[in-house]
Design a protein around this motif. Structure first.
Motif, short mmCIF file in Angstrom:
data_model
loop_
_atom_site.label_atom_id
_atom_site.label_comp_id
_atom_site.label_asym_id
_atom_site.label_seq_id
_atom_site.Cartn_x
_atom_site.Cartn_y
_atom_site.Cartn_z
N MET A 160 -19.05 26.22 14.07
CA MET A 160 -18.32 27.46 14.20
C MET A 160 -18.40 27.95 15.64
O MET A 160 -19.46 27.93 16.26
CB MET A 160 -18.90 28.53 13.27
CG MET A 160 -18.23 29.87 13.45
SD MET A 160 -18.73 31.17 12.33
CE MET A 160 -20.48 31.15 12.45
N ILE A 161 -17.26 28.37 16.17
CA ILE A 161 -17.20 28.92 17.52
C ILE A 161 -16.62 30.33 17.43
O ILE A 161 -15.50 30.52 16.96
CB ILE A 161 -16.33 28.06 18.45
CG1 ILE A 161 -16.87 26.64 18.54
CG2 ILE A 161 -16.23 28.70 19.84
CD1 ILE A 161 -15.95 25.67 19.27
N ILE A 162 -17.40 31.30 17.91
CA ILE A 162 -16.96 32.69 17.96
C ILE A 162 -16.57 33.00 19.40
O ILE A 162 -17.35 32.76 20.32
CB ILE A 162 -18.08 33.66 17.52
CG1 ILE A 162 -18.53 33.35 16.09
CG2 ILE A 162 -17.63 35.10 17.68
CD1 ILE A 162 -19.80 34.09 15.68
N GLY A 163 -15.38 33.52 19.60
CA GLY A 163 -14.97 33.98 20.91
C GLY A 163 -15.33 35.45 21.04
O GLY A 163 -14.96 36.26 20.19
N LEU A 164 -16.06 35.78 22.08
CA LEU A 164 -16.51 37.16 22.30
C LEU A 164 -15.97 37.64 23.64
O LEU A 164 -16.17 36.97 24.66
CB LEU A 164 -18.04 37.21 22.29
CG LEU A 164 -18.70 38.56 22.60
CD1 LEU A 164 -18.34 39.59 21.52
CD2 LEU A 164 -20.21 38.39 22.71
N THR A 165 -15.30 38.78 23.63
CA THR A 165 -14.73 39.30 24.87
C THR A 165 -14.79 40.82 24.86
O THR A 165 -15.04 41.44 23.83
CB THR A 165 -13.29 38.78 25.09
OG1 THR A 165 -12.89 39.06 26.43
CG2 THR A 165 -12.31 39.37 24.10
N GLY A 166 -14.55 41.38 26.02
CA GLY A 166 -14.52 42.83 26.17
C GLY A 166 -14.46 43.15 27.64
O GLY A 166 -14.93 42.37 28.48
N GLY A 167 -13.89 44.27 27.95
CA GLY A 167 -13.76 44.69 29.34
C GLY A 167 -15.09 45.12 29.93
O GLY A 167 -16.08 45.30 29.22
N GLU A 190 -19.62 22.22 26.95
CA GLU A 190 -20.74 22.89 26.30
C GLU A 190 -20.48 23.14 24.81
O GLU A 190 -21.38 23.04 23.99
CB GLU A 190 -21.07 24.21 27.01
CG GLU A 190 -21.66 24.04 28.39
CD GLU A 190 -22.98 23.32 28.39
OE1 GLU A 190 -23.87 23.67 27.60
OE2 GLU A 190 -23.14 22.39 29.21
N LEU A 191 -19.25 23.48 24.48
CA LEU A 191 -18.91 23.78 23.08
C LEU A 191 -19.06 22.56 22.17
O LEU A 191 -19.22 22.71 20.96
CB LEU A 191 -17.49 24.34 22.98
CG LEU A 191 -17.29 25.75 23.50
CD1 LEU A 191 -15.82 26.12 23.52
CD2 LEU A 191 -18.10 26.76 22.70
N LYS A 192 -19.04 21.37 22.74
CA LYS A 192 -19.19 20.14 21.95
C LYS A 192 -20.64 19.90 21.54
O LYS A 192 -20.90 19.03 20.71
CB LYS A 192 -18.70 18.94 22.77
CG LYS A 192 -17.23 18.95 23.07
CD LYS A 192 -16.87 17.77 23.96
CE LYS A 192 -15.41 17.82 24.39
NZ LYS A 192 -15.10 16.73 25.33
N LYS A 193 -21.57 20.66 22.09
CA LYS A 193 -22.99 20.36 21.94
C LYS A 193 -23.66 20.98 20.73
O LYS A 193 -24.84 20.77 20.52
CB LYS A 193 -23.74 20.77 23.20
CG LYS A 193 -23.34 19.99 24.42
CD LYS A 193 -24.11 20.41 25.64
CE LYS A 193 -23.70 19.61 26.87
NZ LYS A 193 -24.43 20.05 28.06
N VAL A 226 -21.19 30.73 20.49
CA VAL A 226 -20.47 31.93 20.91
C VAL A 226 -19.98 31.69 22.33
O VAL A 226 -20.77 31.35 23.21
CB VAL A 226 -21.37 33.18 20.88
CG1 VAL A 226 -20.63 34.40 21.43
CG2 VAL A 226 -21.88 33.45 19.48
N LEU A 227 -18.70 31.85 22.53
CA LEU A 227 -18.13 31.78 23.87
C LEU A 227 -17.96 33.21 24.35
O LEU A 227 -17.08 33.94 23.89
CB LEU A 227 -16.79 31.05 23.86
CG LEU A 227 -15.99 31.08 25.16
CD1 LEU A 227 -16.82 30.63 26.35
CD2 LEU A 227 -14.73 30.25 25.02
#
Length: 182
Positions: free
Chosen positions: A1-8, A91-94, A99-100
């Protein structure tokens, strides 16, 4: 599972990221990668100096240059962002439970590699006060950065989940748990 995390800037994205780390998620921090690959003496820093002169060595000076000129910002992104994306994808392959953490998640279309995305928001004045206290920046510098980012409205439209971080840390943690237990 990959969660994308963003914010200003000043939204509290790092607080959410740290919470997820404590809960056994592997966090890949795009800003951290960017700082590492543009450290003094690296090939990318040499390219930045070629493009922007000695001001590139001082991150605050470089920010003043690029956040006041969209063409210079595009040059910076062409030098740094492409390499950050390449490293992030490796890195996401590892692992799993990844969480990105990426301020430019939507701008770079990295949300496409995520199972879902979380946008952290907060009222503008709160964001400004947080950044002024944390980074010793002027209100004008902070607003220039905010103005050079994708609008909050567009980010909200693209995000799977939106967390308003205008309250207490306890409230923030409850909101994160609600999303993770969906």
């Amino acid at each position: 599972m990959i969660i994308g995390l963003t914010g200003g800037i000043g939204s509290g994205k790092s607080t959410v990221s740290n919470y997820l780390k404590k809960n056994e998620y592997v966090v890949i921090d795009a800003d951290e990668i960017s700082r590492a690959i543009t450290a003094k003496g690296t090939p990318l820093m040499d390219r930045l100096v070629d493009a922007f002169g000695p001001a590139a060595i001082d991150r605050k000076e470089l920010a003043k240059l690029v956040f006041s000129d969209s063409k210079k910002k595009a040059v910076l992104e062409s030098i740094v962002t492409t390499e950050v994306i390449r490293i992030v994808k490796e890195e996401l392959k590892k692992g799993d439970k990844m969480v990105l953490d990426a301020p430019l998640l939507f701008e770079t279309n990295m949300d496409e590699v995520c199972d879902f995305t979380i946008l952290v928001t907060a009222p503008l004045e709160l964001r400004i006060s947080r950044v002024m206290a944390r980074d010793n920046m002027s209100k004008e510098e902070i607003l220039a950065r905010i103005d050079n980012q994708m609008s909050e409205e567009e980010k909200i439209a693209r995000a799977d989940y939106v967390i308003d971080n205008g309250g207490s840390l306890e409230d923030l943690c409850k909101k994160i748990e609600e999303i993770l237990n969906v």
